[in-house]
Design an enzyme around this catalytic site. Sequence first.
Site, PDB file in Angstrom:
ATOM      1  N   ASP A  54      85.134 -46.801  87.745  1.00 33.57           N
ATOM      2  CA  ASP A  54      84.305 -46.784  86.553  1.00 33.57           C
ATOM      3  C   ASP A  54      85.272 -46.745  85.358  1.00 33.57           C
ATOM      4  O   ASP A  54      86.478 -46.571  85.542  1.00 33.57           O
ATOM      5  CB  ASP A  54      83.436 -45.515  86.624  1.00 33.57           C
ATOM      6  CG  ASP A  54      82.688 -45.246  85.334  1.00 33.57           C
ATOM      7  OD1 ASP A  54      82.025 -46.159  84.840  1.00 33.57           O
ATOM      8  OD2 ASP A  54      82.783 -44.117  84.816  1.00 33.57           O
ATOM      9  N   ASP A  80      84.198 -45.614  81.429  1.00 26.79           N
ATOM     10  CA  ASP A  80      83.908 -44.553  80.457  1.00 26.79           C
ATOM     11  C   ASP A  80      83.929 -43.177  81.115  1.00 26.79           C
ATOM     12  O   ASP A  80      83.231 -42.940  82.101  1.00 26.79           O
ATOM     13  CB  ASP A  80      82.521 -44.765  79.839  1.00 26.79           C
ATOM     14  CG  ASP A  80      82.506 -45.903  78.824  1.00 26.79           C
ATOM     15  OD1 ASP A  80      83.445 -45.973  78.011  1.00 26.79           O
ATOM     16  OD2 ASP A  80      81.552 -46.709  78.851  1.00 26.79           O
TER      17      ASP A  80
END
Length: 285
Positions: free
Chosen positions: A37, A39
């Site tokens: 991922d 953020d």
Amino acid sequence: MPQFEKSTVHMKDPERVEQIICDLIKGGASKLQIITDFDMTLSKFSINGKRCPTCHNIVDDCKLVTDEGRQKLLQLRHKYYPIEIDPHLTMEEKYPFMVEWYFKAHSLLVEQRLERDKLAEVVRESDVALRDGFEQFFDRLHQHNVPVFIFSAGLGDVLEEIINQAGVYHANVKVVSNFMDFDDNGVLKGFKGELIHVYNKHDGALKNTEYFKQLKEYSNIILLGDSMGDLSMADGVSNVETILKIGFLNDKVEERLDAYLDSYDIVLVRDETLEVPNAILQKVL
């Protein structure tokens, strides 16, 4: 590994983690791929108690957005972010709210007629920061030709600009995210492809089976995420031999730690560094 002695490191089953890492070491660089991922996973959650922005926040808070637009985007964040991290709701229950949030936010951004040429400056002026140790992380993976799949529910154009400005957008990195669609004058008119939000990464992973098929000999995975939705990011990989799941728990720690420990092999609590992943990579590569 001394990095595992840090107070931020939590594991439900340290013996199992040790076994997984041994299997990754056996496989070495030629079998490894990273699925991560972006953020609050590769980027920092906070610095000295001050929240850092996500890709969406960078645009929401920038000077290209009118005060009224910023206010509306902030209201959406205050309404939907608590739902996103609510430990008492299932992913299925959160799903429609996330779609609603993203759809409304993206529509507001289109109304703002953002210009592509201004994005680099917007990123430069923001408070975004990658986790400590990011250069070592990206550079080592690049050096050993380890494929890195960044799978983000954020804004792809902003994400690419961040890693570009940080000097780590190497050839081994592939980004799948929500990319903006600009008209001939470089003004935002919409978004490309299907929406990726925090809780539909399973569907997105299956849409990327072509990418994973090309990497079929890379059957060992280190997965990095910060939400329960990130656990499905490797669902497009058909031939997983070994997978190590590392979860960053940044917020609502007390309420969510048990659930994270049940799902991730290693949970890093309020840890703004990549020390643990880097220590593992140093052994594997």
